[in-house]
Design a protein around this motif. Sequence first.
Motif, mmCIF file in Angstrom:
data_model
loop_
_atom_site.group_PDB
_atom_site.id
_atom_site.type_symbol
_atom_site.label_atom_id
_atom_site.label_comp_id
_atom_site.label_asym_id
_atom_site.label_seq_id
_atom_site.Cartn_x
_atom_site.Cartn_y
_atom_site.Cartn_z
ATOM 1 N N ASN A 115 0.854 -1.193 0.000
ATOM 2 C CA ASN A 115 0.000 0.000 0.000
ATOM 3 C C ASN A 115 0.891 1.244 0.000
ATOM 4 N N PRO A 116 1.081 1.865 -1.172
ATOM 5 C CA PRO A 116 2.070 2.938 -1.304
ATOM 6 C C PRO A 116 1.715 4.206 -0.524
ATOM 7 N N ILE B 162 1.771 8.508 0.251
ATOM 8 C CA ILE B 162 1.682 9.810 -0.409
ATOM 9 C C ILE B 162 2.896 10.641 0.011
ATOM 10 N N ALA C 171 4.203 7.573 -8.426
ATOM 11 C CA ALA C 171 4.251 8.005 -7.026
ATOM 12 C C ALA C 171 3.151 9.039 -6.823
ATOM 13 N N ALA D 268 3.917 10.642 4.137
ATOM 14 C CA ALA D 268 3.080 10.765 5.340
ATOM 15 C C ALA D 268 1.704 10.150 5.141
ATOM 16 N N PRO D 269 1.579 8.849 5.401
ATOM 17 C CA PRO D 269 0.239 8.254 5.424
ATOM 18 C C PRO D 269 -0.456 8.677 6.712
ATOM 19 N N SER D 270 -1.720 8.368 6.837
ATOM 20 C CA SER D 270 -2.437 8.741 8.058
ATOM 21 C C SER D 270 -1.744 8.121 9.280
ATOM 22 N N GLU E 237 -9.330 11.918 4.546
ATOM 23 C CA GLU E 237 -8.134 11.918 3.707
ATOM 24 C C GLU E 237 -8.393 12.583 2.353
ATOM 25 N N VAL F 25 -7.694 11.153 -4.139
ATOM 26 C CA VAL F 25 -6.544 10.661 -4.907
ATOM 27 C C VAL F 25 -6.972 10.490 -6.365
ATOM 28 N N LEU G 119 -9.371 7.734 -7.596
ATOM 29 C CA LEU G 119 -9.079 6.459 -6.928
ATOM 30 C C LEU G 119 -9.639 6.438 -5.515
ATOM 31 N N ARG G 120 -9.725 7.632 -4.918
ATOM 32 C CA ARG G 120 -10.306 7.740 -3.575
ATOM 33 C C ARG G 120 -10.996 9.093 -3.498
ATOM 34 N N HIS H 296 -6.056 0.092 -9.586
ATOM 35 C CA HIS H 296 -5.113 1.201 -9.682
ATOM 36 C C HIS H 296 -4.571 1.650 -8.330
ATOM 37 N N SER H 297 -5.362 1.497 -7.297
ATOM 38 C CA SER H 297 -4.957 2.020 -5.997
ATOM 39 C C SER H 297 -4.983 0.914 -4.957
ATOM 40 N N GLY I 216 -4.332 0.662 -1.933
ATOM 41 C CA GLY I 216 -4.835 0.931 -0.589
ATOM 42 C C GLY I 216 -6.319 0.711 -0.421
ATOM 43 N N THR I 217 -7.071 0.798 -1.518
ATOM 44 C CA THR I 217 -8.522 0.714 -1.396
ATOM 45 C C THR I 217 -9.008 -0.717 -1.182
HETATM 46 P P1 AMP Z 1 -2.989 7.082 3.146
HETATM 47 O O1 AMP Z 1 -1.604 7.539 3.036
HETATM 48 O O2 AMP Z 1 -3.213 6.162 4.299
HETATM 49 O O3 AMP Z 1 -3.951 8.222 3.067
HETATM 50 O O4 AMP Z 1 -3.250 6.224 1.834
HETATM 51 C C1 AMP Z 1 -2.728 6.653 0.590
HETATM 52 C C2 AMP Z 1 -3.652 6.277 -0.520
HETATM 53 O O5 AMP Z 1 -3.071 6.685 -1.765
HETATM 54 C C3 AMP Z 1 -3.898 4.788 -0.605
HETATM 55 O O6 AMP Z 1 -5.234 4.544 -0.963
HETATM 56 C C4 AMP Z 1 -2.918 4.368 -1.693
HETATM 57 O O7 AMP Z 1 -3.298 3.176 -2.331
HETATM 58 C C5 AMP Z 1 -2.952 5.577 -2.628
HETATM 59 N N1 AMP Z 1 -1.704 5.667 -3.410
HETATM 60 C C6 AMP Z 1 -0.504 6.078 -2.979
HETATM 61 N N2 AMP Z 1 0.427 5.970 -3.942
HETATM 62 C C7 AMP Z 1 -0.204 5.477 -5.032
HETATM 63 C C8 AMP Z 1 0.212 5.119 -6.337
HETATM 64 N N3 AMP Z 1 1.464 5.254 -6.741
HETATM 65 N N4 AMP Z 1 -0.724 4.625 -7.181
HETATM 66 C C9 AMP Z 1 -2.005 4.497 -6.777
HETATM 67 N N5 AMP Z 1 -2.458 4.786 -5.554
HETATM 68 C C10 AMP Z 1 -1.572 5.291 -4.682
#
Ligand code: AMP
Length: 297
Positions: A50-51, A53, A108, A131-133, A169, A172, A184-185, A209-210, A212-213
């Motif tokens: 889960n990449p 941000i 990215a 910085a993710p949540s 959040e 995206v 994506l979000r 594509h994402s 994390g979802t």
């Molecule tokens: P969070 O940092 O917890 O808010 O989660 C970041 C969100 O951005 C997640 O849903 C990831 O899957 C998405 N995300 C981050 N980098 C990418 C990427 N390179 N491609 C697609 N989705 C991304």
Amino acid sequence: MTSLVQTIELLKAGNVVALPTETVYGLAGNALNSAAIAKIFATKRRPQDNPLIVHVSGIDMVRNLKLHIPPLAERLAERFWAGALTMVLRREADCPLPHEVSCGLDTAAVRVPDNAIFLEVIKKTMFPLAAPSANLSGSPSPTTAQHVRDDFGEEFPVVDGGACRVGIESTVVMFDDNDAIRILRPGAVTSEMLREYGNVVTDEGGSRHSPGTRYKHYAPRAKVIAVQADAEAFTERTKHERFVIANPETSTLFMFLRQYDQLNADKIFVRLPERSGVGAALYNRIIRAAEFEVTQW
Ligand code: AMP
Ligand code: MG
């Protein structure tokens, strides 16, 4: 509470610190440092695919990161940055971000947070911050410094910037070859707002594509019951319930979920909003917290 001076020192030494943003608190680390990235994943117990941000101070920093910026992305950055819009951009061959940030993808995600403390930290460290949540993976995102300490312990370094203004959040997006904007979000930057700039498509399942979802997300310990009902029916049916969110708002949704958990709720009834404007983002968070089950009254 951790001071700005301590924060800069910790980040320069490759450590992680929780920082306020206008969306939710972020668990920040030097985006150019693989060891810091590893600490972020370990602290959050985040799945390895889960990449993250990457938070920057502006479009110039994105250029330095050697990410490809299509003209549409440039226009969106001008309009929505600093703000709750994250853009997924293609990495060029000389992109200095470690692959762990992107979990091996050839893209990215980047955003400029609209928070003076966060921007000051980037200015002082001079590096981008992943910085993710700042929560344990799967739990409701933190919108106060105390939420961060509730997940990571009272001693965890966090800069207190008060309650987050937006409270959910960022939106995206990524770009399709035909110049469409793919959400994506959903977030506070809505599809209605983005539509002025191009065709908008929404990834309902999102997972292709994402990454994390795919995961269980935003869930308190209590069972969330997502209800589709008009206000009157909802009020009538929940009048003897203690844990109810009749009119969810972005700035308080996660706060209520966390608060009800602390009161040992076993069930939380949440009325689903209309899926227009920011309602689409709220709807998304609520049904995911409810593990995709919707009750009709
Ligand atoms: P969070 O940092 O917890 O808010 O989660 C970041 C969100 O951005 C997640 O849903 C990831 O899957 C998405 N995300 C981050 N980098 C990418 C990427 N390179 N491609 C697609 N989705 C991304
Ligand atoms: Mg998260």
